[in-house]
Structures are given as C-alpha cells and as structure tokens.
Scaffold this motif. Structure first.
Motif, PDB file in Angstrom:
ATOM      1  N   UNK A  42       0.837  -1.197   0.000  1.00  0.00           N
ATOM      2  CA  UNK A  42       0.000   0.000   0.000  1.00  0.00           C
ATOM      3  C   UNK A  42       0.873   1.249   0.000  1.00  0.00           C
ATOM      4  N   UNK A  43       0.625   2.170  -0.929  1.00  0.00           N
ATOM      5  CA  UNK A  43       1.386   3.425  -0.945  1.00  0.00           C
ATOM      6  C   UNK A  43       1.145   4.208   0.346  1.00  0.00           C
ATOM      7  N   UNK A  44       2.163   4.868   0.847  1.00  0.00           N
ATOM      8  CA  UNK A  44       2.046   5.549   2.137  1.00  0.00           C
ATOM      9  C   UNK A  44       1.170   6.799   2.115  1.00  0.00           C
ATOM     10  N   UNK A  45       1.025   7.425   0.962  1.00  0.00           N
ATOM     11  CA  UNK A  45       0.246   8.665   0.899  1.00  0.00           C
ATOM     12  C   UNK A  45      -0.744   8.604  -0.260  1.00  0.00           C
ATOM     13  N   UNK A  46      -1.714   9.492  -0.198  1.00  0.00           N
ATOM     14  CA  UNK A  46      -2.678   9.589  -1.296  1.00  0.00           C
ATOM     15  C   UNK A  46      -1.969   9.984  -2.582  1.00  0.00           C
ATOM     16  N   UNK A  47      -1.003  10.863  -2.479  1.00  0.00           N
ATOM     17  CA  UNK A  47      -0.249  11.294  -3.668  1.00  0.00           C
ATOM     18  C   UNK A  47       0.453  10.109  -4.329  1.00  0.00           C
ATOM     19  N   UNK A  82     -11.066   4.160  -6.436  1.00  0.00           N
ATOM     20  CA  UNK A  82      -9.832   4.472  -5.711  1.00  0.00           C
ATOM     21  C   UNK A  82      -9.323   5.863  -6.065  1.00  0.00           C
ATOM     22  N   UNK A  83      -9.368   6.217  -7.345  1.00  0.00           N
ATOM     23  CA  UNK A  83      -8.930   7.556  -7.763  1.00  0.00           C
ATOM     24  C   UNK A  83      -9.737   8.641  -7.073  1.00  0.00           C
ATOM     25  N   UNK A  84     -11.049   8.496  -7.050  1.00  0.00           N
ATOM     26  CA  UNK A  84     -11.899   9.502  -6.406  1.00  0.00           C
ATOM     27  C   UNK A  84     -11.591   9.617  -4.914  1.00  0.00           C
ATOM     28  N   UNK A  85     -11.487   8.473  -4.245  1.00  0.00           N
ATOM     29  CA  UNK A  85     -11.227   8.483  -2.806  1.00  0.00           C
ATOM     30  C   UNK A  85      -9.845   9.052  -2.482  1.00  0.00           C
ATOM     31  N   UNK A  86      -8.848   8.642  -3.241  1.00  0.00           N
ATOM     32  CA  UNK A  86      -7.494   9.122  -3.001  1.00  0.00           C
ATOM     33  C   UNK A  86      -7.366  10.614  -3.372  1.00  0.00           C
ATOM     34  N   UNK A  87      -8.085  11.045  -4.400  1.00  0.00           N
ATOM     35  CA  UNK A  87      -8.066  12.452  -4.784  1.00  0.00           C
ATOM     36  C   UNK A  87      -8.665  13.315  -3.674  1.00  0.00           C
ATOM     37  N   UNK A  88      -9.724  12.826  -3.070  1.00  0.00           N
ATOM     38  CA  UNK A  88     -10.322  13.581  -1.939  1.00  0.00           C
ATOM     39  C   UNK A  88      -9.338  13.686  -0.790  1.00  0.00           C
ATOM     40  N   UNK A  89      -8.668  12.585  -0.474  1.00  0.00           N
ATOM     41  CA  UNK A  89      -7.678  12.596   0.602  1.00  0.00           C
ATOM     42  C   UNK A  89      -6.508  13.505   0.246  1.00  0.00           C
ATOM     43  N   UNK A  90      -6.081  13.476  -0.999  1.00  0.00           N
ATOM     44  CA  UNK A  90      -4.976  14.306  -1.465  1.00  0.00           C
ATOM     45  C   UNK A  90      -5.328  15.794  -1.347  1.00  0.00           C
ATOM     46  N   UNK A  91      -6.517  16.133  -1.794  1.00  0.00           N
ATOM     47  CA  UNK A  91      -6.939  17.543  -1.742  1.00  0.00           C
ATOM     48  C   UNK A  91      -7.163  18.017  -0.312  1.00  0.00           C
ATOM     49  N   UNK A  92      -7.529  17.116   0.595  1.00  0.00           N
ATOM     50  CA  UNK A  92      -7.755  17.470   1.988  1.00  0.00           C
ATOM     51  C   UNK A  92      -6.435  17.705   2.732  1.00  0.00           C
ATOM     52  N   UNK A  93      -5.361  17.109   2.231  1.00  0.00           N
ATOM     53  CA  UNK A  93      -4.060  17.236   2.933  1.00  0.00           C
ATOM     54  C   UNK A  93      -3.329  18.498   2.557  1.00  0.00           C
TER      55      UNK A  93
END
Length: 93
Positions: A42-47, A82-93
C-alpha cells in the motif's frame, strides 16, 4: 498547480463510469482495496497512490475507447473508485 492536480482536473469520463465510481466510494477501504488493485504494498500517501493509479486508469480508458476485448468495465470502476477516494484525501491534505 501540481501535475497530479492538473491530471485529475483533466479527466473526462462517461457519466455511467463516474456515477458507478461515486457509488463505490462509500465502501472504499484504502488498505484492502489498494492492495488488491495495485497488487503491491500500500502506498504511504494519497499522492503516491494517485501516481500509481493514474497510469492504470489511462490504460483502461484507452482500451475502452478502442473497444479492446481486454477492457474490463468492473476494473475501470474499481480504479475510478480508488482515484476519487485518493483524490479527496490528497486535496484534503
């Protein structure tokens, strides 16, 4: 604007794919789903996850447009979830 943000902003997909992916984001579990989709640790970050997911999604989109027999609608929706969920996490960080 970073490269990932611009790539996400440039994504244009059929509404059926996007609607299906939006429905799936509620059940998305990062640990379980990324391990299955990426078939790696699993990648450590949304990015980092987005950097792995974007090329996979681009390949699926190419196959979809070509009408390739190797195209899988279910896999495409999975990756978009996964893209949508990770994009939300990325934008929130």
């Amino acid at each position: 604007m970073c490269k990932i943000t611009s790539e996400l902003n440039d994504l244009r997909r059929p509404s059926l794919l996007v609607d299906a992916a939006n429905c799936g984001t509620e059940a998305y579990q990062r640990r379980r789903d990324l391990r299955r989709m990426l078939r790696v640790a699993i990648p450590p970050t949304a990015r980092a996850a987005l950097e792995k997911l974007l090329p996979i999604e681009a390949d699926l989109e190419k196959r979809r447009r070509m009408g390739a027999t190797t195209y899988s609608f279910a896999r495409h929706v999975d990756i978009l979830v996964a893209l949508l969920a990770e994009a939300r996490a990325f934008r929130a960080s």
